[in-house]
Design a protein around this motif. Structure first.
Motif, PDB file in Angstrom:
ATOM      1  N   TYR A  55       0.830  -1.205   0.000  1.00 30.75           N
ATOM      2  CA  TYR A  55       0.000   0.000   0.000  1.00 30.75           C
ATOM      3  C   TYR A  55       0.866   1.257   0.000  1.00 30.75           C
ATOM      4  CZ  TYR A  55      -3.727   3.263   1.231  1.00 30.75           C
ATOM      5  OH  TYR A  55      -4.607   4.311   1.245  1.00 30.75           O
ATOM      6  N   ASN A  56       1.943   1.264   0.758  1.00 32.91           N
ATOM      7  CA  ASN A  56       2.847   2.411   0.781  1.00 32.91           C
ATOM      8  C   ASN A  56       3.474   2.641  -0.590  1.00 32.91           C
ATOM      9  OD1 ASN A  56       4.330   4.558   1.980  1.00 32.91           O
ATOM     10  ND2 ASN A  56       6.088   3.193   2.191  1.00 32.91           N
ATOM     11  N   TYR A  58       2.161   1.762  -3.409  1.00 32.92           N
ATOM     12  CA  TYR A  58       1.057   2.219  -4.258  1.00 32.92           C
ATOM     13  C   TYR A  58       0.817   3.717  -4.058  1.00 32.92           C
ATOM     14  CZ  TYR A  58      -3.735   2.891  -5.874  1.00 32.92           C
ATOM     15  OH  TYR A  58      -4.855   3.365  -6.496  1.00 32.92           O
ATOM     16  N   LEU A  59       0.771   4.167  -2.803  1.00 33.85           N
ATOM     17  CA  LEU A  59       0.532   5.587  -2.504  1.00 33.85           C
ATOM     18  C   LEU A  59       1.635   6.480  -3.063  1.00 33.85           C
ATOM     19  CD1 LEU A  59      -0.723   5.594   1.206  1.00 33.85           C
ATOM     20  CD2 LEU A  59      -2.060   6.009  -0.864  1.00 33.85           C
ATOM     21  N   ASN A  60       2.863   6.001  -3.033  1.00 29.20           N
ATOM     22  CA  ASN A  60       4.005   6.796  -3.488  1.00 29.20           C
ATOM     23  C   ASN A  60       4.347   6.578  -4.957  1.00 29.20           C
ATOM     24  OD1 ASN A  60       4.539   8.111  -0.985  1.00 29.20           O
ATOM     25  ND2 ASN A  60       5.327   6.161  -0.223  1.00 29.20           N
TER      26      ASN A  60
END
Length: 171
Positions: A55-56, A58-60
């Motif tokens: 998820y991290n 994906y966010l970045n």
């Protein structure tokens, strides 16, 4: 992930050690249940850690699993899940018709050792990342690297002493 492999999995395996177990005076069945609980927690931490990392990234907007650490880590989490499912017949032996409990335990120990070594390798590869090497000094890096390496040697010794030596004696 570090808690999963560096602590929970290590302690779950060391439960069966005659030398370093926190519950060495307990019956083997109790040790097996505590092992199962710790390994379940290890699997949960590993999957949650993988989800958080995914998820991290994906966010970045970063690419996933591009380093050796990421690839070995992904493989390790998958192997942990398979190993956990493969251990169910050790608890419910009636699920493994035609297999002796001794043979199942031997296979579980050998594949568990491989799983642990994959986790240790992933931890060591994480220590080699640019972020980690820039964050710590040389002495701290070596101290951090000694921990999974020494754990791997201790676990290899325990598993090989407990299962491989017994197999040789039976042959």
């Amino acid at each position: 992930m570090t808690v999963a492999f560096g602590f929970l999995m290590t302690e779950a395996i060391l439960l069966f050690s005659p030398h370093g177990s926190l519950i060495k005076r307990f019956p083997h069945k109790t040790k097996g249940r505590v092992h199962w609980i710790l390994q379940s927690l290890c699997g949960c931490c590993a999957v949650l850690g993988l989800a958080a990392i995914f998820y991290n990234k994906y966010l970045n907007g970063k690419a996933h699993f591009t380093s050796w650490h990421g690839l070995v880590g992904l493989i390790t989490v998958c192997v942990v899940c398979v190993q956990s499912l493969a251990a169910v017949p050790l608890i419910y032996h009636s699920l493994a018709k035609g297999w002796s409990l001794a043979k199942l335990k031997r296979y579980h120990a050998a594949s568990g050792l491989v799983t642990f070594l994959l986790g240790s390798t992933s931890l060591l590869l994480g220590l080699c990342s640019s972020w980690f090497t820039a964050s710590v000094g040389v002495y701290a890096w070596y101290l951090a690297a000694i921990c999974p390496a020494l754990s791997a040697v201790i676990i290899m010794n325990q598993v090989s002493s407990a299962y491989i030596a017994k197999k040789r004696l039976q042959s």
